[in-house]
Enzyme design. Sequence first.
Site, PDB file in Angstrom:
ATOM      1  CG  ASP A  52      -2.154   1.453   0.823  1.00 17.49           C
ATOM      2  OD1 ASP A  52      -2.568   1.243   0.135  1.00 17.49           O
ATOM      3  OD2 ASP A  52      -1.774   2.506   2.256  1.00 17.49           O
ATOM      4  CE1 TYR A  57       0.354   7.668   3.525  1.00 12.35           C
ATOM      5  CE2 TYR A  57       1.349   5.308   2.786  1.00 12.35           C
ATOM      6  CZ  TYR A  57       0.830   6.098   2.635  1.00 12.35           C
ATOM      7  OH  TYR A  57      -1.048   5.566   3.534  1.00 12.35           O
ATOM      8  CE  LYS A  86      -3.791   4.653   0.928  1.00 13.37           C
ATOM      9  NZ  LYS A  86      -2.056   4.582   1.429  1.00 13.37           N
ATOM     10  CG  HIS A 119      -4.560   9.769   1.046  1.00 13.90           C
ATOM     11  ND1 HIS A 119      -2.675   9.076   1.064  1.00 13.90           N
ATOM     12  CD2 HIS A 119      -4.787   9.247   1.912  1.00 13.90           C
ATOM     13  CE1 HIS A 119      -2.520   9.150   2.251  1.00 13.90           C
ATOM     14  NE2 HIS A 119      -3.593   8.702   2.918  1.00 13.90           N
TER      15      HIS A 119
HETATM   16  N1  LIG Z   1      -5.214   6.165   4.426  1.00  9.76           N
HETATM   17  C1  LIG Z   1      -4.685   5.611   5.423  1.00  9.76           C
HETATM   18  O1  LIG Z   1      -4.921   7.275   5.837  1.00  9.76           O
HETATM   19  C2  LIG Z   1      -4.082   5.437   5.891  1.00  9.76           C
HETATM   20  C3  LIG Z   1      -3.460   6.223   7.879  1.00  9.76           C
HETATM   21  C4  LIG Z   1      -2.955   5.647   8.454  1.00  9.76           C
HETATM   22  C5  LIG Z   1      -1.745   3.972   7.623  1.00  9.76           C
HETATM   23  N2  LIG Z   1      -1.944   3.661   6.153  1.00  9.76           N
HETATM   24  C6  LIG Z   1      -1.961   2.875   6.275  1.00  9.76           C
HETATM   25  O2  LIG Z   1      -1.470   2.423   7.055  1.00  9.76           O
HETATM   26  C7  LIG Z   1      -0.606   1.296   7.452  1.00  9.76           C
HETATM   27  C8  LIG Z   1      -0.354   0.506   8.650  1.00  9.76           C
HETATM   28  O3  LIG Z   1      -0.105   1.733   9.243  1.00  9.76           O
HETATM   29  P1  LIG Z   1      -0.433   1.409  11.079  1.00  9.76           P
HETATM   30  O4  LIG Z   1       0.124   2.362  11.459  1.00  9.76           O
HETATM   31  O5  LIG Z   1      -1.533   1.104  10.392  1.00  9.76           O
HETATM   32  O6  LIG Z   1       0.438  -0.089  11.025  1.00  9.76           O
HETATM   33  P2  LIG Z   1       0.732  -0.891  11.978  1.00  9.76           P
HETATM   34  O7  LIG Z   1       1.057  -1.707  11.736  1.00  9.76           O
HETATM   35  O8  LIG Z   1      -0.526  -1.114  12.454  1.00  9.76           O
HETATM   36  O9  LIG Z   1       1.073  -0.425  12.739  1.00  9.76           O
HETATM   37  C9  LIG Z   1       2.141   0.461  12.812  1.00  9.76           C
HETATM   38  C10 LIG Z   1       2.737   0.718  14.698  1.00  9.76           C
HETATM   39  O10 LIG Z   1       3.269  -0.617  15.112  1.00  9.76           O
HETATM   40  C11 LIG Z   1       3.972  -1.139  15.742  1.00  9.76           C
HETATM   41  N3  LIG Z   1       4.664  -2.604  15.568  1.00  9.76           N
HETATM   42  C12 LIG Z   1       4.322  -3.487  14.218  1.00  9.76           C
HETATM   43  N4  LIG Z   1       4.723  -4.759  14.155  1.00  9.76           N
HETATM   44  C13 LIG Z   1       4.698  -4.840  15.674  1.00  9.76           C
HETATM   45  C14 LIG Z   1       4.314  -6.365  16.129  1.00  9.76           C
HETATM   46  N5  LIG Z   1       4.998  -6.882  15.693  1.00  9.76           N
HETATM   47  N6  LIG Z   1       4.352  -5.722  17.528  1.00  9.76           N
HETATM   48  C15 LIG Z   1       4.454  -4.499  18.109  1.00  9.76           C
HETATM   49  N7  LIG Z   1       4.351  -3.395  17.861  1.00  9.76           N
HETATM   50  C16 LIG Z   1       4.798  -3.532  16.291  1.00  9.76           C
HETATM   51  C17 LIG Z   1       4.959  -0.040  14.923  1.00  9.76           C
HETATM   52  O11 LIG Z   1       6.176   0.018  15.636  1.00  9.76           O
HETATM   53  P3  LIG Z   1       7.980  -0.075  15.152  1.00  9.76           P
HETATM   54  O12 LIG Z   1       7.698   0.881  14.451  1.00  9.76           O
HETATM   55  O13 LIG Z   1       8.901   0.246  16.527  1.00  9.76           O
HETATM   56  O14 LIG Z   1       8.180  -0.545  14.386  1.00  9.76           O
HETATM   57  C18 LIG Z   1       4.296   0.810  15.023  1.00  9.76           C
HETATM   58  O15 LIG Z   1       4.729   1.866  15.688  1.00  9.76           O
HETATM   59  C19 LIG Z   1       0.040   2.393   6.884  1.00  9.76           C
HETATM   60  O16 LIG Z   1       1.563   2.214   6.237  1.00  9.76           O
HETATM   61  C20 LIG Z   1      -0.005   2.872   5.166  1.00  9.76           C
HETATM   62  O17 LIG Z   1       0.126   2.176   4.118  1.00  9.76           O
HETATM   63  C21 LIG Z   1      -2.946   4.606   5.672  1.00  9.76           C
END
Ligand SMILES: NC(=O)c1ccc[n+]([C@@H]2O[C@H](COP(=O)([O-])OP(=O)(O)OC[C@H]3O[C@@H](n4cnc5c(N)ncnc54)[C@H](OP(=O)(O)O)[C@@H]3O)[C@@H](O)[C@H]2O)c1
Length: 312
Positions: A52, A57, A86, A119
């Site tokens: 994604d 970004y 997006k 987006h």
């Molecule tokens: N459409 C939108 O507006 C929107 C908004 C936000 C995100 N997104 C998309 O969604 C994606 C996912 O983002 P997210 O923040 O939701 O990802 P996520 O994987 O739910 O959260 C990332 C966070 O979780 C931690 N983490 C990851 N794997 C872990 C594990 N196995 N154990 C413990 N902690 C863990 C990471 O820590 P560390 O950094 O220390 O590894 C980071 O702080 C983004 O990259 C983007 O593509 C879209």
Amino acid sequence: MSESSDLRMTRIPLNHGTGRMPALGFGTLIPDPALTITATRDALAAGFRHFDCAERYGNEREVGQAFQTGLAAGRIVREEIFVTTKLWNTNHRPERVEAAFEASRERLGLEYLDLYLSHTPFAFQPGDNQDPRDQNGNVIYDHGVTLLDTWKAMESLVDRGKCRAIGLSDIGLDELKPIYEAAKIKPSAVQVESHPYLPETELLKFCQEKGIVLLAFAPLGHGIRPGPLEDPIIVAIAARVGKTPAQVLLAWAVQRGTALLTTPRSAARAKENFDISPLPQDALDQINHIQTRQRLNPVVKTGVPGFIPQGK
Ligand SMILES: NC(=O)c1ccc[n+]([C@@H]2O[C@H](COP(=O)([O-])OP(=O)(O)OC[C@H]3O[C@@H](n4cnc5c(N)ncnc54)[C@H](OP(=O)(O)O)[C@@H]3O)[C@@H](O)[C@H]2O)c1
């Protein structure tokens, strides 16, 4: 909805074309360019086949670089990976959509994209400044274009074979329904925040009725603590089934029929987040009965992303 009992291999058929979205997706919202390359490479190596991206970004070129390395090494072929990017809020005017799409496609170094999302439903003042603000620091919105105008321009990209499917992000059911009704090409996916504290049950029901994939971001609650990763029910289930809390949250998301995006930044976390296996029904029931409700990302209210660092 899914086609495999191995959760890691789950691919969800799209309602347009023949594409199937791998349920386990890797999100590329990683501010550091070098880390973007290594994390994307590690995700590919761990088995992720769904990526994604977003023009907002600011790292599509680095993501593309990691793809090219994987493709050139012959480890994967283009058809195996599912790539989404997006359209940013400043490019909602129909005459800007194709140029924005082509710029993303070129940065990613791909001939086609599997999915193109708007987006957010918010149109910002068109132009090169991705974060247009007035003198008081307020976002300058563009009221001269509707989401349906933008959607029609996105449909034209599919008609002309530039991308295989289109969808929406950061949208609620009330905004999704009129687009769904008016669309010639129906949305194939809706990307929203979702985890046990924000299950989006009503939206999921609508999406499942219409064959739309609900693509959950923040399945780990953006890693915010306290949050779903530290929820006592999740922690207890993890101990019982011999998995980590992250693996429990990701398995739950796939088993309830959503796709998800997670952003592991190291090879070890990529392996951990890919290595999920089915939870027993009683564990799923327990998670479904969690009462805590929390939205972590305010992007749906303003169109301003919650987690993009200043200066990007
Ligand atoms: N459409 C939108 O507006 C929107 C908004 C936000 C995100 N997104 C998309 O969604 C994606 C996912 O983002 P997210 O923040 O939701 O990802 P996520 O994987 O739910 O959260 C990332 C966070 O979780 C931690 N983490 C990851 N794997 C872990 C594990 N196995 N154990 C413990 N902690 C863990 C990471 O820590 P560390 O950094 O220390 O590894 C980071 O702080 C983004 O990259 C983007 O593509 C879209």
